[in-house]
Write a protein that holds these residues in place. Structure first.
Motif, short mmCIF file in Angstrom:
data_model
loop_
_atom_site.label_atom_id
_atom_site.label_comp_id
_atom_site.label_asym_id
_atom_site.label_seq_id
_atom_site.Cartn_x
_atom_site.Cartn_y
_atom_site.Cartn_z
N THR A 36 -124.56 -55.30 -9.16
CA THR A 36 -125.21 -56.32 -8.34
C THR A 36 -125.77 -55.68 -7.07
O THR A 36 -125.61 -54.48 -6.83
CB THR A 36 -124.20 -57.40 -7.93
OG1 THR A 36 -123.26 -56.84 -6.97
CG2 THR A 36 -123.42 -57.94 -9.13
N GLU A 37 -126.41 -56.51 -6.26
CA GLU A 37 -126.89 -56.03 -4.96
C GLU A 37 -125.72 -55.59 -4.08
O GLU A 37 -125.89 -54.77 -3.18
CB GLU A 37 -127.70 -57.12 -4.26
CG GLU A 37 -129.08 -57.35 -4.83
CD GLU A 37 -130.04 -56.18 -4.56
OE1 GLU A 37 -129.65 -55.24 -3.84
OE2 GLU A 37 -131.17 -56.21 -5.08
N GLY A 38 -124.53 -56.13 -4.36
CA GLY A 38 -123.36 -55.69 -3.62
C GLY A 38 -123.07 -54.22 -3.81
O GLY A 38 -122.63 -53.53 -2.87
N ASP A 39 -123.32 -53.70 -5.02
CA ASP A 39 -123.12 -52.27 -5.26
C ASP A 39 -124.08 -51.44 -4.44
O ASP A 39 -123.72 -50.39 -3.90
CB ASP A 39 -123.29 -51.97 -6.75
CG ASP A 39 -122.18 -52.57 -7.59
OD1 ASP A 39 -121.09 -52.00 -7.60
OD2 ASP A 39 -122.42 -53.63 -8.20
N ARG A 40 -125.32 -51.92 -4.31
CA ARG A 40 -126.30 -51.21 -3.48
C ARG A 40 -125.85 -51.19 -2.02
O ARG A 40 -125.91 -50.16 -1.34
CB ARG A 40 -127.67 -51.87 -3.60
CG ARG A 40 -128.79 -51.01 -3.02
CD ARG A 40 -130.07 -51.80 -2.72
NE ARG A 40 -130.56 -52.59 -3.81
CZ ARG A 40 -131.43 -52.18 -4.74
NH1 ARG A 40 -131.87 -50.94 -4.71
NH2 ARG A 40 -131.85 -53.01 -5.68
N ALA A 41 -125.38 -52.34 -1.53
CA ALA A 41 -124.95 -52.43 -0.14
C ALA A 41 -123.75 -51.52 0.13
O ALA A 41 -123.70 -50.81 1.15
CB ALA A 41 -124.62 -53.87 0.21
N LEU A 42 -122.78 -51.54 -0.79
CA LEU A 42 -121.61 -50.69 -0.59
C LEU A 42 -121.97 -49.21 -0.68
O LEU A 42 -121.44 -48.39 0.08
CB LEU A 42 -120.54 -51.04 -1.63
CG LEU A 42 -119.67 -52.25 -1.30
CD1 LEU A 42 -118.83 -52.65 -2.50
CD2 LEU A 42 -118.77 -51.95 -0.11
N PRO A 72 -130.12 -54.44 -10.39
CA PRO A 72 -129.04 -55.42 -10.28
C PRO A 72 -129.11 -56.44 -11.42
O PRO A 72 -130.19 -56.90 -11.79
CB PRO A 72 -129.29 -56.07 -8.92
CG PRO A 72 -129.98 -55.00 -8.13
CD PRO A 72 -130.85 -54.29 -9.11
N LEU A 85 -114.37 -48.60 -5.92
CA LEU A 85 -115.67 -49.16 -6.27
C LEU A 85 -116.11 -48.69 -7.65
O LEU A 85 -116.63 -49.47 -8.46
CB LEU A 85 -116.71 -48.76 -5.22
CG LEU A 85 -118.15 -49.19 -5.46
CD1 LEU A 85 -118.26 -50.71 -5.49
CD2 LEU A 85 -119.06 -48.61 -4.38
#
Length: 352
Positions: free
Chosen positions: A32-38, A104, A227
């Motif tokens: 998801t976009e969360g993986d990009r942010a992390l 994502p 992660l």
């Protein structure tokens, strides 16, 4: 009556591997976009194509792909419980290809095949070679690579298998590099990307000191192992590793790779995609509190199937607790210099 312990899995030890064994790895993962942010929070990643939908759309793509190393770490993490839960160290990579952009919403899974085995002279560990493939939700292969890892034996007295060390290509042919479908180099905005340098501006033999350094904190590498669902004991379990070789957890080698790749932005900002992994060695361990620097050497240049895109074959070297000034690599005797922790050979795509 079977014991409750029989329901748990202690992972494979060296003697559990057999040549040709196929491993279907558990737990597909939707990115998801969360993986990009992390990922951006963990590493100083600034490559424009992976940072901006608008930038990617200007290059003819529907949206911004996830960083190539997010894909690598996700697929790698799937393999850990079966391949390297009982590892001493991950040793190297070869024959890696990134075959399609991942965005994502994609769900990745992985499978591996054992292609080599060699017990070490001490009889306590052995090296396992596997070829891993990562697939998306449609069954398309998005990544493939070979890695080899040193794994503990369950019992030193167990007999060694016949040694088989696979012959691996020294480099992926530039003709076999995958170009992102629909990419139009004519829409690539060099000002927004952060540097003016095109494929033609680099020369074979050129070395680039990426200047910047990044100190690794304990919390960061622990967050990264979680992660990527990388549960290898050497990274994850201080209680176990306090009794090991170093008395503390090792930083996951992929963490070093992502740090070095992110640092390479300063000098290679337009090397917008990793297309292939030719080879890689984790030379020495990294620990929390160490500071990583990086430098690159242009090993080769090649045209691709797209006239607007060229390929640079790059050596990426990471060092710890010393700057990359002077491009430290090997001593006169051919050994790696003190502080060198990663020697990584890859193809990157660059606008022409």
């Amino acid at each position: 009556m079977p014991s409750a312990a029989s329901k748990t899995d202690a992972g494979n030890f060296f003697e559990d591997f057999t040549l040709g064994r196929k491993l279907v790895h558990a737990t597909p993962r939707t990115l998801t976009e969360g993986d990009r942010a992390l990922y951006t929070a963990l590493y100083p990643a600034r490559f424009a194509l992976q940072s901006s939908d608008a930038f990617a759309q200007g290059c003819g793509l529907p949206s911004s792909p996830l960083d190539d190393l997010i894909v690598f770490h996700t697929v790698f993490g799937k393999t850990v419980p079966d391949v390297s839960l009982n590892a001493v160290a991950n040793l190297g990579y070869a024959e890696g290809r990134f075959l399609a952009p991942v965005r994502p919403g994609a769900t990745l899974r992985a499978e591996s095949e054992v292609i080599g085995l060699k017990e070490n002279a001490n009889g306590e560990t052995g090296v396992v070679y596997v070829r891993t493939r990562g697939f998306d939700q449609n069954g398309a292969t998005v990544l493939e690579y070979v890695r080899w890892v040193m794994v503990r034996k369950r019992d030193k007295a167990n007999p060694a298998p016949e040694a088989v060390v696979p012959t691996l290509a020294r480099a992926i042919s530039a003709a076999d590099l995958a170009i992102p479908a629909g990419f139009k180099a004519s829409g690539y905005d060099f000002a927004l990307a952060g540097a003016p340098h095109r494929w033609g501006d680099y020369e074979i033999g050129e070395k680039i000191d990426h200047v910047d350094g990044a100190t690794v904190e304990e919390a960061e590498h622990m967050l990264a192992t979680r992660l990527w669902q990388n549960t290898a004991k050497v990274h994850f379990n201080q209680h176990t590793e306090s009794k090991g070789r170093f008395g503390k957890r090792l930083i996951y080698g992929g963490h070093v790779l992502s740090l070095a790749r992110a640092l390479s932005f300063n000098g290679l900002a337009n090397a917008f995609q990793i297309a292939a992994i030719n080879g890689g060695t984790h030379v020495a361990p990294l620990f929390a509190g160490d500071t990583v620097y990086a430098w690159s050497e242009v090993l080769d240049k090649a045209e691709t199937s797209d006239p607007g895109i060229g390929a640079l074959r790059l050596r990426l070297v990471a060092v710890k607790n010393r700057s990359a000034e002077g491009f430290p690599l090997r001593t006169a005797e051919g050994k790696y210099e003190e502080g060198v922790i990663l020697d990584f050979d890859y193809w990157a795509l660059t606008p022409r």
